[in-house]
Motif scaffolding. Structure first.
Motif, mmCIF file in Angstrom:
data_model
loop_
_atom_site.group_PDB
_atom_site.id
_atom_site.type_symbol
_atom_site.label_atom_id
_atom_site.label_comp_id
_atom_site.label_asym_id
_atom_site.label_seq_id
_atom_site.Cartn_x
_atom_site.Cartn_y
_atom_site.Cartn_z
ATOM 1 N N LEU A 420 0.840 -1.199 0.000
ATOM 2 C CA LEU A 420 0.000 0.000 0.000
ATOM 3 C C LEU A 420 0.877 1.254 0.000
ATOM 4 O O LEU A 420 0.627 2.201 -0.760
ATOM 5 N N GLU A 421 1.930 1.263 0.818
ATOM 6 C CA GLU A 421 2.836 2.409 0.840
ATOM 7 C C GLU A 421 3.553 2.573 -0.499
ATOM 8 O O GLU A 421 3.738 3.698 -0.991
ATOM 9 N N ILE A 422 3.981 1.455 -1.093
ATOM 10 C CA ILE A 422 4.674 1.533 -2.387
ATOM 11 C C ILE A 422 3.734 2.065 -3.461
ATOM 12 O O ILE A 422 4.116 2.899 -4.290
ATOM 13 N N GLY A 423 2.494 1.584 -3.466
ATOM 14 C CA GLY A 423 1.527 2.033 -4.457
ATOM 15 C C GLY A 423 1.286 3.533 -4.376
ATOM 16 O O GLY A 423 1.242 4.231 -5.404
ATOM 17 N N LEU A 424 1.140 4.040 -3.161
ATOM 18 C CA LEU A 424 0.928 5.475 -2.977
ATOM 19 C C LEU A 424 2.243 6.250 -3.058
ATOM 20 O O LEU A 424 2.242 7.465 -3.260
ATOM 21 N N TRP A 425 3.351 5.547 -2.870
ATOM 22 C CA TRP A 425 4.699 6.101 -2.753
ATOM 23 C C TRP A 425 4.735 7.230 -1.727
ATOM 24 O O TRP A 425 5.261 8.316 -1.936
ATOM 25 N N ARG A 426 4.183 6.900 -0.561
ATOM 26 C CA ARG A 426 4.197 7.802 0.587
ATOM 27 C C ARG A 426 4.448 6.958 1.831
ATOM 28 O O ARG A 426 3.908 5.870 1.985
ATOM 29 N N LYS A 467 -8.865 -1.382 9.301
ATOM 30 C CA LYS A 467 -9.966 -0.808 8.507
ATOM 31 C C LYS A 467 -9.493 0.478 7.809
ATOM 32 O O LYS A 467 -9.866 0.743 6.647
ATOM 33 N N LEU A 468 -8.644 1.257 8.478
ATOM 34 C CA LEU A 468 -8.113 2.475 7.873
ATOM 35 C C LEU A 468 -7.281 2.144 6.639
ATOM 36 O O LEU A 468 -7.392 2.803 5.599
ATOM 37 N N TYR A 469 -6.446 1.099 6.739
ATOM 38 C CA TYR A 469 -5.652 0.662 5.587
ATOM 39 C C TYR A 469 -6.564 0.224 4.441
ATOM 40 O O TYR A 469 -6.325 0.591 3.276
#
Length: 544
Positions: A420-426, A467-469
């Motif tokens: 998820l972090e890689i996809g958003l790159w944040r 749930k936030l993720y």
């Protein structure tokens, strides 16, 4: 006069005509060169494709000798893989037929013009098939379904000489590693590190150390497993030794884990120090966390590079799991990226033409300081976790004071957060300069309050974070990375609850419900198959 004008006109036209002729000569020369080079490239393609087919044939003969040993679920999975191969074979036949004229003879022009691009596509498809096949074979070897011992190829069943099966070689290599572990040989137990402690420096935003710039050797990092007075040292030594053997047997470029050179036990410091060596030609270690926090916009990778990065990290997890290791600490700090440092030293891997390194570098999974074997033993699995940053990557059942044994599905959940972090790159967290972190509310809105409740051991706080993720993935990823990537992340985040099982067709879900009482081997097989299909294959199928 007219004749003179005519001559003058011809004379005036001659320079232009000569220039046109020169340009046409150059163009024809280039066309000829292109045709000649295309023929050479096509010959190379033919050779690559032939090698692929021979390798596949050897693998298939090997599997044929063991096909009756597999469970039904594995057999059905192999049927799907073979069906895809048959389709590829048909495509090959159709493409090759394009180059034949009415007399069925090969036409070089048709071959160069019609077949070249199609063969390039087929080679890539075959490479993808081979990778998926070897992922499945690797799972078979390590779960014990028919491949614990490598079976010899039956000579009488082979129509012509074939190379050694890669499936057989993999089995032999893994069997050797397992034999080394069983024999308790401590060849990897070293007396000291290659350089003194005071010549090591921290890798930024990691739990690793690397030699400083003034030492002769700088091609490794050191990771640590620390313990207390009350820990079972003999047990920990066996885990460190097992992990070292598994990492020492790995091909770093294929499995995306660094080879282990050995480990040192330092009782005076209450720690084990494991030495992980860089492959030739790469260095300049930098963690994924460091990259995610880099404000330089040039560092932000393309979508293609992000997907490739995710594939390689996911492959590292497959290797770890099929070696019966659970990692327990998957997060961006544990993913080390190494960049090309000297082109001349970057040798192509066996069976490839080039060593492909993305601008980000090659990722390698590290951080095995908490890893352990996947066994019924629950030792050290239920301890209280006080590492709040790690809790951000841990399933709710494994946060704080866990009551559930750590499993491979928990690792897959952690992978979902990282993807998820890689996809958003944040980065979900930022560092305050005092070796501490805080939630970046601009990225993970509401995360700071949830983290505070997690620290206070508030009931359901971990579920709120999960749930936030899931909400963030569902809302943001489709626009940034596409629907398929979003589905992969959501499957990972629901792996513990059985979400990955949905990747297996209903016709094959024979007692795969996680609520059934099944053996450890069966559970490992199910999780492994689900991971291959739900994550690795889905990432492979993403087309940019």
């Amino acid at each position: 006069m007219d004749r003179a004008l005519g001559i003058a006109g011809v004379a005036a036209a001659l320079p232009g005509l000569l220039q046109i002729a020169i340009q046409m000569t150059g163009k024809v020369s280039e066309l000829y060169k292109d045709f000649r080079d295309s023929a050479k490239q096509t010959d190379l393609q033919q050779s690559v494709l032939l090698i692929q087919l021979i390798q596949i044939e050897a693998d298939l003969y090997f599997v044929k000798t063991r096909s009756q040993d597999f469970s039904v679920l594995i057999q059905e999975s192999l049927v799907d893989v073979i069906r895809q191969l048959v389709k590829n074979y048909r495509d090959v036949s159709e493409v090759f037929s394009l180059a034949r004229g009415p007399d069925l003879k090969i036409r070089p022009g048709l071959w160069a013009l019609k077949v070249k691009n199609a063969v390039e596509v087929l080679i890539l498809e075959m490479e993808t098939w081979q990778r998926r096949f070897m992922e499945l074979i690797q799972l078979l070897h390590c779960t014990g379904f028919g491949f614990r011992a490598a079976a010899p190829l039956l000579v009488e069943t082979i129509p012509r000489a074939l190379p050694a099966s890669r499936a057989q070689s993999l089995g032999a290599n893994l069997a050797k590693a397992l034999d080394n572990i069983k024999s308790k040989r401590n060849k990897l137990l070293l007396q000291s590190l290659p350089v003194p402690d005071d010549q090591l420096c921290d890798v930024p935003l990691s739990r690793l150390r690397t030699p400083d710039a003034n030492v002769p050797r700088s091609d490794f990092v050191v990771e640590y497993r620390r313990y207390t007075r009350t820990d079972d040292i003999e047990y920990l030594n066996s885990i460190v030794h097992y992990s070292a053997e598994i990492l020492a047997a790995a091909d770093p470029y294929t499995m995306h884990v660094l080879c282990c050179e050995g480990y040192v036990h330092r009782p005076n410091l209450r720690q084990f120090q494991t030495i992980l060596k860089f492959p030739p030609g790469v260095g300049s270690p930098r963690t994924l966390r460091d990259l995610l926090l880099d404000p330089d916009p040039q560092v932000e990778p393309s979508i293609t590079s992000r997907v490739q990065l995710c594939k390689e990290i996911a492959t590292a997890i497959l290797y770890t799991h099929t070696a019966s290791l659970v990692h327990k600490a998957i997060q961006p700090e544990a993913i080390l990226l190494l960049r090309k440092i000297d082109y001349d030293d970057c040798r192509p891997r066996e069976g490839t033409n080039t060593l492909k390194i993305s601008p980000l570098g090659i990722p390698f999974l590290t951080g095995f300081g908490q890893a352990r074997q996947e066994t019924p033993d629950t030792y050290s699995s239920l301890r209280e976790n006080t590492d709040w940053e790690q809790d951000l990557y841990s399933h709710p059942l494994r946060q704080g004071q866990p009551t559930t044994k750590y499993t491979m599905a928990h690792d897959i959940y952690s992978i979902g957060v990282v993807l998820l972090e890689i996809g958003l790159w944040r980065s979900f967290i930022v560092w305050n300069g005092f070796n501490d972190f805080m939630i970046d509310e601009a990225v993970l809105g509401g995360g700071k309050a949830i983290c505070r409740r997690m620290k206070e051991r508030k009931y359901k706080a971990g579920e709120e974070l999960k749930k936030l993720y899931e909400d963030l993935a569902a809302q943001e990823l489709p626009n940034v990375m596409g629907e398929r990537f979003c589905e992969v992340v959501l499957k990972c985040l629901s792996a513990v609850e059985g979400g990955l099982i949905k990747a297996i067709p209903e016709s094959e879900q024979t007692e795969t419900d996680v609520s059934f009482i099944i053996s450890a081997d069966q559970k490992e097989e199910i999780v492994g198959l689900s991971y291959i299909r739900g994550v690795l294959e889905s990432l492979d199928n993403i087309k940019i």
